[in-house]
Design an enzyme around this catalytic site. Structure first.
Site, PDB file in Angstrom:
ATOM      1  N   SER A  13       0.837  -1.209   0.000  1.00  0.00           N
ATOM      2  CA  SER A  13       0.000   0.000   0.000  1.00  0.00           C
ATOM      3  C   SER A  13       0.878   1.269   0.000  1.00  0.00           C
ATOM      4  O   SER A  13       0.489   2.287  -0.589  1.00  0.00           O
ATOM      5  CB  SER A  13      -0.977   0.010   1.175  1.00  0.00           C
ATOM      6  OG  SER A  13      -0.304   0.156   2.396  1.00  0.00           O
ATOM      7  N   ASN A  14       2.045   1.195   0.601  1.00  0.00           N
ATOM      8  CA  ASN A  14       2.950   2.359   0.559  1.00  0.00           C
ATOM      9  C   ASN A  14       3.579   2.519  -0.828  1.00  0.00           C
ATOM     10  O   ASN A  14       3.753   3.643  -1.296  1.00  0.00           O
ATOM     11  CB  ASN A  14       4.034   2.258   1.631  1.00  0.00           C
ATOM     12  CG  ASN A  14       3.505   2.673   2.987  1.00  0.00           C
ATOM     13  OD1 ASN A  14       3.374   3.855   3.273  1.00  0.00           O
ATOM     14  ND2 ASN A  14       3.142   1.701   3.813  1.00  0.00           N
ATOM     15  N   MET A  90      10.891  -6.649   4.304  1.00  0.00           N
ATOM     16  CA  MET A  90      11.027  -7.338   5.599  1.00  0.00           C
ATOM     17  C   MET A  90      12.383  -8.033   5.736  1.00  0.00           C
ATOM     18  O   MET A  90      12.455  -9.233   6.058  1.00  0.00           O
ATOM     19  CB  MET A  90       9.888  -8.359   5.756  1.00  0.00           C
ATOM     20  CG  MET A  90       8.506  -7.755   5.682  1.00  0.00           C
ATOM     21  SD  MET A  90       8.233  -6.464   6.919  1.00  0.00           S
ATOM     22  CE  MET A  90       8.040  -7.502   8.364  1.00  0.00           C
ATOM     23  N   ARG A  91      13.432  -7.264   5.518  1.00  0.00           N
ATOM     24  CA  ARG A  91      14.763  -7.857   5.522  1.00  0.00           C
ATOM     25  C   ARG A  91      15.766  -6.752   5.855  1.00  0.00           C
ATOM     26  O   ARG A  91      15.604  -5.621   5.384  1.00  0.00           O
ATOM     27  CB  ARG A  91      15.000  -8.362   4.088  1.00  0.00           C
ATOM     28  CG  ARG A  91      16.105  -9.326   3.898  1.00  0.00           C
ATOM     29  CD  ARG A  91      16.038  -9.870   2.475  1.00  0.00           C
ATOM     30  NE  ARG A  91      14.957 -10.831   2.313  1.00  0.00           N
ATOM     31  CZ  ARG A  91      14.997 -12.094   2.717  1.00  0.00           C
ATOM     32  NH1 ARG A  91      16.088 -12.562   3.264  1.00  0.00           N
ATOM     33  NH2 ARG A  91      13.969 -12.895   2.563  1.00  0.00           N
ATOM     34  N   LEU A  92      16.778  -7.090   6.638  1.00  0.00           N
ATOM     35  CA  LEU A  92      17.798  -6.083   6.950  1.00  0.00           C
ATOM     36  C   LEU A  92      18.667  -5.827   5.721  1.00  0.00           C
ATOM     37  O   LEU A  92      19.036  -6.766   5.012  1.00  0.00           O
ATOM     38  CB  LEU A  92      18.701  -6.571   8.084  1.00  0.00           C
ATOM     39  CG  LEU A  92      18.190  -6.408   9.513  1.00  0.00           C
ATOM     40  CD1 LEU A  92      19.224  -6.989  10.486  1.00  0.00           C
ATOM     41  CD2 LEU A  92      17.923  -4.952   9.848  1.00  0.00           C
ATOM     42  N   ILE A  93      19.001  -4.570   5.493  1.00  0.00           N
ATOM     43  CA  ILE A  93      19.900  -4.224   4.394  1.00  0.00           C
ATOM     44  C   ILE A  93      21.330  -4.559   4.834  1.00  0.00           C
ATOM     45  O   ILE A  93      21.718  -4.292   5.971  1.00  0.00           O
ATOM     46  CB  ILE A  93      19.762  -2.720   4.058  1.00  0.00           C
ATOM     47  CG1 ILE A  93      18.339  -2.408   3.566  1.00  0.00           C
ATOM     48  CG2 ILE A  93      20.809  -2.279   3.034  1.00  0.00           C
ATOM     49  CD1 ILE A  93      17.961  -3.002   2.237  1.00  0.00           C
ATOM     50  N   ASN A 107      13.709   4.357   5.108  1.00  0.00           N
ATOM     51  CA  ASN A 107      12.707   3.383   5.560  1.00  0.00           C
ATOM     52  C   ASN A 107      11.570   4.100   6.261  1.00  0.00           C
ATOM     53  O   ASN A 107      11.749   5.199   6.800  1.00  0.00           O
ATOM     54  CB  ASN A 107      13.362   2.386   6.530  1.00  0.00           C
ATOM     55  CG  ASN A 107      12.409   1.280   6.961  1.00  0.00           C
ATOM     56  OD1 ASN A 107      11.622   0.768   6.145  1.00  0.00           O
ATOM     57  ND2 ASN A 107      12.452   0.901   8.224  1.00  0.00           N
ATOM     58  N   HIS A 109       8.697   3.288   9.284  1.00  0.00           N
ATOM     59  CA  HIS A 109       8.408   2.321  10.349  1.00  0.00           C
ATOM     60  C   HIS A 109       7.174   2.794  11.128  1.00  0.00           C
ATOM     61  O   HIS A 109       7.082   3.974  11.483  1.00  0.00           O
ATOM     62  CB  HIS A 109       9.613   2.189  11.295  1.00  0.00           C
ATOM     63  CG  HIS A 109       9.402   1.153  12.341  1.00  0.00           C
ATOM     64  ND1 HIS A 109       9.493  -0.207  12.079  1.00  0.00           N
ATOM     65  CD2 HIS A 109       9.065   1.257  13.646  1.00  0.00           C
ATOM     66  CE1 HIS A 109       9.231  -0.875  13.178  1.00  0.00           C
ATOM     67  NE2 HIS A 109       8.965  -0.021  14.146  1.00  0.00           N
TER      68      HIS A 109
HETATM   69  C1  GRF Z   1       4.014  -0.337   6.782  1.00  0.00           C
HETATM   70  O1  GRF Z   1       3.290  -0.224   7.971  1.00  0.00           O
HETATM   71  C2  GRF Z   1       5.414   0.196   6.962  1.00  0.00           C
HETATM   72  O2  GRF Z   1       5.502   1.197   7.923  1.00  0.00           O
HETATM   73  C3  GRF Z   1       6.161  -1.022   7.439  1.00  0.00           C
HETATM   74  O3  GRF Z   1       5.588  -2.093   6.733  1.00  0.00           O
HETATM   75  C4  GRF Z   1       4.246  -1.784   6.395  1.00  0.00           C
HETATM   76  C5  GRF Z   1       4.102  -2.035   4.928  1.00  0.00           C
HETATM   77  O4  GRF Z   1       2.764  -1.963   4.494  1.00  0.00           O
HETATM   78  N1  GRF Z   1       7.574  -0.876   7.251  1.00  0.00           N
HETATM   79  P1  GRF Z   1       2.443  -1.980   2.937  1.00  0.00           P
HETATM   80  O5  GRF Z   1       3.038  -3.267   2.366  1.00  0.00           O
HETATM   81  O6  GRF Z   1       3.062  -0.771   2.327  1.00  0.00           O
HETATM   82  O7  GRF Z   1       0.951  -1.984   2.826  1.00  0.00           O
END
Ligand code: GRF
Length: 190
Positions: A13-14, A90-93, A107, A109
């Site tokens: 979604s982001n 979902m992984r450390l750089i 990033n 968060h």
């Molecule tokens: C978001 O809440 C962001 O802050 C976090 O992971 C989520 C990703 O959501 N790092 P989406 O995949 O962008 O919907």
């Protein structure tokens, strides 16, 4: 105009919000590439629909992080990418990308760092009973959600609010705040 690669692992979604902001001219940048480490993730469908080139890969197929980040770096170079924008990656750089993109990896968060780093930040905040949480945008370093903070936005948690309710509010903020902050950063206004 900065050229960016968005890295994501899930829903995206982001990614969508960043893409829409680019399309409407609110974010002055060009998305050169979506990088996804989870073949089949929904974000890939979003990118295809948006006409953004996709690089999907399985880390398992590489001997090490150095190896797959070297492959990623080559692709980023080919695309002349200035900034890496993490959006639910979902992984450390690792060391390879950190070395080549100093202060060029960003990033988002879903908490007010340094509170609640790591996974399920919204669940952690609700379970802890804090009255305020929020969103942090920061430069990435070798730690987990530890790099220098660029911007933060707070939201109140109403008494009795569920995790889903808080999550909805957090995501609404993220979708405006991330493109807006990136635009300021790319235009040198921070
Ligand atoms: C978001 O809440 C962001 O802050 C976090 O992971 C989520 C990703 O959501 N790092 P989406 O995949 O962008 O919907």
């Amino acid at each position: 105009m900065k050229k960016i690669a968005v890295f994501a692992s899930g829903n995206g979604s982001n990614f969508q919000a960043i893409h829409d902001a680019v399309e409407s001219g609110k974010l002055r940048a060009e998305i050169k590439l979506l990088v996804c480490d989870k073949p089949g993730a929904f974000v890939i469908e979003r990118a295809r629909k948006a006409g953004v080139p996709v690089l999907e890969f399985s880390p398992k197929q590489y001997a090490s992080k150095v190896e797959f980040e070297t492959m990623l770096h080559e692709e980023l170079q080919k695309n002349d990418v200035d900034y890496i924008v993490l959006a639910g990656y979902m992984r450390l750089i690792g060391s390879v990308l950190l070395k080549h993109y100093p202060e060029r990896i960003i990033n988002i968060h879903p908490s007010l760092l340094p509170a609640f780093p790591g996974v399920d930040a919204i669940g952690q905040a609700v379970a802890t009973g804090v009255k305020v949480t929020g969103v942090t945008i920061h430069f990435v370093d070798e730690g987990m959600d530890t790099g220098p903070i660029i911007a933060q936005r707070a939201i109140d948690i109403q008494d009795g609010a569920t995790k889903d309710e808080v999550a909805q509010k957090v995501h609404e903020i993220e979708h405006e705040f991330y493109p807006e902050t990136l635009d300021k950063l790319f235009e040198g206004k921070r």
